[in-house]
Design a protein around this motif. Structure first.
Motif, short mmCIF file in Angstrom:
data_model
loop_
_atom_site.label_atom_id
_atom_site.label_comp_id
_atom_site.label_asym_id
_atom_site.label_seq_id
_atom_site.Cartn_x
_atom_site.Cartn_y
_atom_site.Cartn_z
N ALA A 1 105.74 74.22 -5.61
CA ALA A 1 105.63 72.76 -5.74
C ALA A 1 106.95 72.15 -6.21
CB ALA A 1 104.51 72.41 -6.73
N LYS A 2 107.60 72.82 -7.17
CA LYS A 2 108.88 72.33 -7.65
C LYS A 2 109.94 72.38 -6.56
CE LYS A 2 112.34 73.03 -11.27
NZ LYS A 2 112.76 73.86 -12.43
N GLY A 3 109.96 73.49 -5.79
CA GLY A 3 110.92 73.60 -4.70
C GLY A 3 110.69 72.53 -3.64
N LEU A 4 109.42 72.26 -3.31
CA LEU A 4 109.11 71.22 -2.32
C LEU A 4 109.53 69.84 -2.83
CD1 LEU A 4 107.77 70.50 0.37
CD2 LEU A 4 105.59 70.33 -0.84
N PHE A 5 109.25 69.58 -4.10
CA PHE A 5 109.65 68.28 -4.68
C PHE A 5 111.17 68.13 -4.67
CE2 PHE A 5 111.05 65.90 -8.44
CZ PHE A 5 110.46 64.66 -8.18
N ASN A 6 111.89 69.18 -5.05
CA ASN A 6 113.37 69.12 -5.05
C ASN A 6 113.91 68.91 -3.64
OD1 ASN A 6 113.48 69.49 -7.81
ND2 ASN A 6 113.84 71.69 -7.69
N PHE A 7 113.28 69.55 -2.64
CA PHE A 7 113.74 69.36 -1.26
C PHE A 7 113.52 67.92 -0.82
CE2 PHE A 7 112.62 69.16 3.26
CZ PHE A 7 113.83 69.59 3.81
N ILE A 8 112.35 67.36 -1.12
CA ILE A 8 112.08 65.98 -0.73
C ILE A 8 113.06 65.04 -1.42
CG2 ILE A 8 110.38 64.11 -0.88
CD1 ILE A 8 108.20 66.23 -0.61
N LEU A 9 113.34 65.28 -2.69
CA LEU A 9 114.28 64.45 -3.43
C LEU A 9 115.69 64.57 -2.85
CD1 LEU A 9 114.74 62.57 -5.84
CD2 LEU A 9 115.10 64.59 -7.27
N ALA A 10 116.12 65.80 -2.55
CA ALA A 10 117.45 66.01 -1.96
C ALA A 10 117.56 65.37 -0.59
CB ALA A 10 117.74 67.52 -1.86
N PHE A 11 116.51 65.50 0.22
CA PHE A 11 116.51 64.91 1.56
C PHE A 11 116.58 63.38 1.48
CE2 PHE A 11 114.21 63.25 5.27
CZ PHE A 11 114.96 63.82 6.28
#
Length: 374
Positions: free
Chosen positions: A175-185
């Motif tokens: 979940a943290k990795g997915l959130f970080n990816f969405i934020l980075a994107f």
């Protein structure tokens, strides 16, 4: 030097910082790691925006650059960003659709072949046991199955207590990795959409807080760094396309199976300099080994030859030429970068070395021009 209040504050701050680093190095390092973890999505977003911007700029040069229509001028950037994302997604999807089904099929066939392999081993063992001496030695081996069972049950019961905790850690990590990816994107898209405005703000802040002579030097270094890194990315992608194409054509020529998916995967993995193609070769070996172990061995020989060709001829010439770095320094940069930072070091080693090389070359030429001619 005049000892003003400003100088006292400046040098006093430096002394305090040095003393803090000497007294609390571990604490300061941990604070740095925590801050780095917090801003990592923003860093990744900036890196993603920089890579995508190379394609965005090239598309903008061909997508109605001189249009007079107001609506197209206002929406042009957004359309180009959307086209860029579509191209990247289509390429990645196409490659993985070629490779993943074949890879999963190969794994399935591999596990299906295990019973037959076990049967062959059992038959071989029976032939060995036919010799009385070996059979007698095997009979002397005593296995305490009760003890083995007890140890297995103990391992399972002790591991069960941490099962839910491990599952929770995995879920929260994903979940943290997915959130970080969405934020980075999201951050990357914002940078691409407003890059002129952000550049103007940075330049304004530079003029306000940095002296002109220092600002010009910083701008000079930044321009060369930007040129080297963008040229490196273009050269790396070009080299990956060449290597993937050569791999697919060579496999077709030698009648290896899975030529197109393996060639595409080798091309994608070769984006990691020099050593990336080995990962693609490993996948190709597994795919081919299920059908024919002999062809898999021949494929390994083919990949070794292709890798030598790529490492010593294609990569130094294609990437080295694009960034103006001699081939010997390209190989040295990859070796040193890989030793210091692994895969990330390999990726950054070449453009960093090219930047240093170009700065040193320009400075050497400038000094030679200023020397009096003999």
């Amino acid at each position: 030097m005049e000892l003003t209040q400003k100088n006292i504050f400046k040098y006093g701050s430096i002394v305090v910082l040095v003393l803090a680093l000497m007294v609390y190095p571990v604490q300061i390092y941990n604070i740095f790691l925590n801050l780095l973890g917090i801003i990592m999505p923003l860093i990744l977003g900036g890196v993603l925006a920089y890579a995508l911007n190379i394609l965005v700029v090239r598309l903008e040069n061909h997508f109605f650059p001189n249009t007079k229509m107001k609506w197209l001028q206002n929406s042009r950037r957004g359309i180009v960003i959307l086209i860029t994302l579509i191209i990247v997604i289509l390429v990645m999807t196409g490659v993985f659709r070629l490779v993943l089904p074949q890879f999963i099929s190969a794994l399935t066939d591999f596990f299906k072949s295990i019973p037959a392999f076990v049967t062959d081993i059992s038959n071989f063992a029976e032939k060995i046991n036919s010799h009385s001496e070996i059979s007698d030695q095997l009979d002397t081996i005593n296995v305490n199955w009760s003890s083995v069972q007890a140890k297995v049950m103990k391992f399972l019961t002790s591991g069960a207590s941490g099962l839910f905790g491990s599952t929770f850690k995995i879920v929260t990590g994903v979940a943290k990795g997915l959130f970080n990816f969405i934020l980075a994107f999201t951050f990357a898209i914002y940078i691409l959409a407003t890059k002129e405005k952000l550049t103007a703000q940075v330049k304004k802040a530079g003029r306000a807080f940095i002296k002109e002579k220092h600002r010009q030097k910083i701008q000079y270094v930044f321009d060369i760094t930007n040129k080297m890194f963008s040229s490196f990315i273009v050269g790396q992608v070009t080299e990956a396309i060449i290597l993937g194409t050569l791999c697919a054509l060579g496999m077709l020529l030698f009648k290896f199976p899975y030529a197109l998916p393996v060639g595409a995967f080798v091309g994608i993995t070769s984006l990691v300099p020099i050593f990336g193609a080995w990962a693609g070769g490993a996948v190709g070996f597994l795919l081919i080994a299920v059908d024919s172990p002999l062809q898999a061995v021949l494929f390994v020989i083919f990949i070794i030859v292709l890798q030598q060709l790529e490492s010593n001829l294609i990569y130094p010439r294609v990437v080295g030429t694009s960034i103006g770095l001699p081939g010997i320094w390209v190989l040295a940069a990859i070796t040193v970068g890989g030793g210091l930072g692994g895969i990330v070091g390999m990726l950054l080693g070449v453009p960093v070395a090219a930047t240093i090389y170009q700065l040193f070359k320009n400075e050497a030429n400038r000094r030679l021009e200023n020397q009096p001619k003999v």
